[in-house]
Design an enzyme around this catalytic site. Structure first.
Site, short mmCIF file in Angstrom:
data_model
loop_
_atom_site.label_atom_id
_atom_site.label_comp_id
_atom_site.label_asym_id
_atom_site.label_seq_id
_atom_site.Cartn_x
_atom_site.Cartn_y
_atom_site.Cartn_z
N HIS A 1 -28.25 43.57 -1.56
CA HIS A 1 -29.48 44.14 -2.26
C HIS A 1 -30.70 43.67 -2.06
O HIS A 1 -31.70 44.33 -1.79
CB HIS A 1 -28.79 44.70 -3.53
CG HIS A 1 -29.86 45.51 -4.33
ND1 HIS A 1 -30.05 46.94 -3.96
CD2 HIS A 1 -30.66 45.44 -5.35
CE1 HIS A 1 -30.99 47.55 -4.71
NE2 HIS A 1 -31.34 46.62 -5.66
N HIS B 1 -21.54 59.00 -9.22
CA HIS B 1 -22.12 59.44 -10.09
C HIS B 1 -23.63 59.09 -10.06
O HIS B 1 -24.51 60.25 -10.41
CB HIS B 1 -21.52 58.95 -11.49
CG HIS B 1 -21.96 59.91 -12.73
ND1 HIS B 1 -21.57 61.24 -12.68
CD2 HIS B 1 -22.11 59.61 -13.79
CE1 HIS B 1 -21.98 61.81 -13.91
NE2 HIS B 1 -22.55 60.72 -14.57
N HIS C 1 -25.80 61.62 -23.69
CA HIS C 1 -26.03 61.87 -22.39
C HIS C 1 -25.25 63.22 -21.91
O HIS C 1 -25.84 64.13 -21.10
CB HIS C 1 -25.31 60.51 -21.50
CG HIS C 1 -25.21 60.74 -20.00
ND1 HIS C 1 -26.20 61.03 -19.39
CD2 HIS C 1 -24.28 60.62 -19.26
CE1 HIS C 1 -26.03 60.97 -18.00
NE2 HIS C 1 -24.79 60.80 -17.95
N GLU D 1 -22.94 57.84 -25.19
CA GLU D 1 -22.16 58.53 -24.24
C GLU D 1 -22.58 60.01 -24.52
O GLU D 1 -22.76 61.01 -23.53
CB GLU D 1 -20.74 58.08 -24.29
CG GLU D 1 -19.80 58.80 -23.39
CD GLU D 1 -19.82 58.79 -21.88
OE1 GLU D 1 -20.74 58.01 -21.45
OE2 GLU D 1 -19.21 59.51 -21.23
N HIS E 1 -35.83 50.25 -13.57
CA HIS E 1 -35.73 49.93 -12.20
C HIS E 1 -34.97 51.30 -11.53
O HIS E 1 -35.06 51.57 -10.48
CB HIS E 1 -34.86 48.79 -12.02
CG HIS E 1 -34.78 48.16 -10.68
ND1 HIS E 1 -35.56 47.68 -9.91
CD2 HIS E 1 -33.40 47.82 -9.83
CE1 HIS E 1 -35.26 47.32 -8.66
NE2 HIS E 1 -33.84 47.46 -8.71
C1 HEM Z 1 -37.00 48.03 -2.71
C2 HEM Z 1 -36.49 48.78 -3.09
C3 HEM Z 1 -35.23 48.80 -4.43
C4 HEM Z 1 -34.68 49.88 -4.71
C5 HEM Z 1 -35.09 51.34 -4.14
C6 HEM Z 1 -33.95 49.55 -5.54
C7 HEM Z 1 -33.00 50.34 -6.44
C8 HEM Z 1 -31.95 49.82 -7.26
C9 HEM Z 1 -31.02 50.79 -7.73
C10 HEM Z 1 -30.90 52.44 -7.70
C11 HEM Z 1 -30.24 50.06 -8.87
C12 HEM Z 1 -29.13 50.69 -9.67
C13 HEM Z 1 -29.49 50.82 -10.92
C14 HEM Z 1 -28.80 51.12 -12.03
O1 HEM Z 1 -27.43 51.35 -11.67
O2 HEM Z 1 -29.19 51.96 -13.02
C15 HEM Z 1 -30.37 48.90 -8.44
C16 HEM Z 1 -29.96 47.75 -9.16
C17 HEM Z 1 -30.35 46.30 -9.36
N1 HEM Z 1 -31.56 45.81 -8.59
FE1 HEM Z 1 -32.54 46.93 -7.04
N2 HEM Z 1 -33.79 48.25 -6.02
C18 HEM Z 1 -34.85 47.63 -5.16
C19 HEM Z 1 -35.10 46.26 -5.10
C20 HEM Z 1 -34.77 45.31 -5.91
C21 HEM Z 1 -35.23 43.89 -5.64
C22 HEM Z 1 -36.44 43.22 -4.96
C23 HEM Z 1 -34.57 43.14 -6.58
C24 HEM Z 1 -34.58 41.61 -7.14
C25 HEM Z 1 -35.09 40.53 -6.29
C26 HEM Z 1 -33.46 43.95 -7.26
C27 HEM Z 1 -32.54 43.76 -8.31
C28 HEM Z 1 -31.76 44.55 -8.81
C29 HEM Z 1 -30.57 44.29 -9.66
C30 HEM Z 1 -30.29 42.70 -10.22
C31 HEM Z 1 -29.65 45.35 -9.96
C32 HEM Z 1 -28.72 45.54 -10.96
C33 HEM Z 1 -29.09 46.01 -12.12
C34 HEM Z 1 -28.03 46.61 -13.04
O3 HEM Z 1 -26.91 46.10 -13.20
O4 HEM Z 1 -28.46 47.69 -13.73
N3 HEM Z 1 -33.72 45.53 -6.62
N4 HEM Z 1 -31.61 48.62 -7.70
#
Ligand code: HEM
Length: 325
Positions: free
Chosen positions: A242, A134, A73, A70, A303
């Site tokens: 999502h 945030h 950051h 923390e 991601h």
């Molecule tokens: C197509 C474009 C996509 C964008 C722009 C995107 C963007 C994001 C962002 C910004 C987060 C938040 C990350 C964080 O809090 O650090 C997130 C979380 C997540 N995304 Fe995506 N996503 C995309 C596609 C997908 C796909 C295809 C999947 C699964 C099939 C997916 C699964 C997840 C999951 C499981 C999380 C939660 C991860 C966590 O708890 O940090 N995303 N996504």
């Protein structure tokens, strides 16, 4: 000035990545107070100080590694804030014509607001709207720095690309879709819903019967939001939304990239449309890996960063589409 903005841009990427790392290691409350840590300027190290910290915050056991995540950051974010302050002051007193003046000031306001969101993240015990705000605030600071960098760069689109003008509004729509998809991802993450669906392509067998949109996008009352307050059905719905958002984003951006590639008369736009598809493909692969491999830390951080990169690619495309040649 341009070098300073580039440095701030790189620093902003580091701060966003460290923010994701902090969130994903459940270290958001690693220091239960703000801006210090357990009442100290840095993480307490001496036994006497640790004892003092434990007594001051008995509800929050002291975990040094979380506190360090923390605080690191916060230190980097503080350095970024100072750099943005210098950029804003320099641009304010810069007498050269055509130098952006408003954008650096907007950036300064944004970074101050972002610091407040950082404080509320801690004082409101990880309230999901604040955590998502945030995350979006961090992406906005990064995007504005990138835009400032582009505005300080003199580049021409060789030969101009009048052909692509009609696509400008579709470029804006693409950017809005990505912003919504990022917000949905932030909501999944802030509510600890990443592992609510472990099956592909959508969710567990009875997912349709369990959908609860009103609950998924509501905010419950709690003293502490760490590890989430929503029911399984609500988290599953966030996750499903999502994933469907990802499908729409994927189809729309592929269509946009193909249209740009087919109409472009300059190499710049052809390159940008290829980069768009590559970054998009990587982001989808990382999202699917989050699910398949049960959220490995580095995949989840990647991601986040690749999501931010996708936004920057769309900013670059829109900037170039709207730019007069
Ligand atoms: C197509 C474009 C996509 C964008 C722009 C995107 C963007 C994001 C962002 C910004 C987060 C938040 C990350 C964080 O809090 O650090 C997130 C979380 C997540 N995304 Fe995506 N996503 C995309 C596609 C997908 C796909 C295809 C999947 C699964 C099939 C997916 C699964 C997840 C999951 C499981 C999380 C939660 C991860 C966590 O708890 O940090 N995303 N996504």
């Amino acid at each position: 000035m341009k070098k300073m903005v580039l440095t701030a841009l790189i620093l902003a990427v580091v701060v966003v990545a460290l923010g994701a790392f902090t969130r994903l290691t459940d270290a958001g409350l690693g220091c239960p107070d703000w801006p210090g840590c357990y009442g100290f300027l840095s993480v307490p190290k001496q036994d006497a100080h640790i004892e003092q910290a434990v007594q001051a915050f008995p509800e929050r056991p002291f975990e040094a590694h979380k506190a360090w995540n923390e605080m690191i950051h916060r230190y980097f974010a503080g350095a970024l804030g100072l750099l943005i302050l210098i950029i804003a002051l320099r641009s304010l007193f810069n007498s050269q014509p055509n130098r952006p003046k408003k954008l650096p000031l907007v950036l300064l306001c944004l970074v101050i607001f972002q610091a407040l969101l950082g404080m509320w993240t801690v004082t409101m015990k990880l309230q999901p709207i604040v955590v998502m705000g945030h995350l979006l605030g961090g992406f906005t600071v990064l995007s504005c720095l990138f835009l400032l960098y582009l505005r300080l760069t003199n580049y021409r689109i060789p030969g101009g690309d009048a052909n692509l003008r009609p696509l400008a509004r579709y470029g804006v729509l693409g950017m809005l879709i990505v912003i919504v998809q990022i917000a949905l991802g932030g909501w999944v993450s802030a509510n600890y819903a990443a592992l609510a669906c472990t099956q592909l392509p959508v969710c567990e067998a009875d997912w349709v019967q369990r959908l609860d949109f009103a609950g998924a996008f509501s905010i419950g009352e709690a003293d502490d939001y760490e590890f989430g307050t929503h029911s399984y059905a609500e988290r599953m719905t966030m996750h499903v939304v999502h994933r469907f958002g990802a499908l729409i984003t994927f189809l729309y951006l592929c269509w946009l990239a193909i249209r740009i590639y087919a109409r472009a008369s300059s190499a710049l736009f052809r390159q940008l449309s290829v980069i768009l598809v590559l970054v998009l493909g990587l982001q989808v692969a990382l999202g699917v890996s989050n699910v398949v491999f049960s959220l490995p830390l580095w995949v989840a951080v990647a991601h986040n960063i690749v999501g931010a990169s996708l936004l920057l690619v769309l900013i670059m495309i829109n900037y170039s589409l709207f730019r007069k040649t």
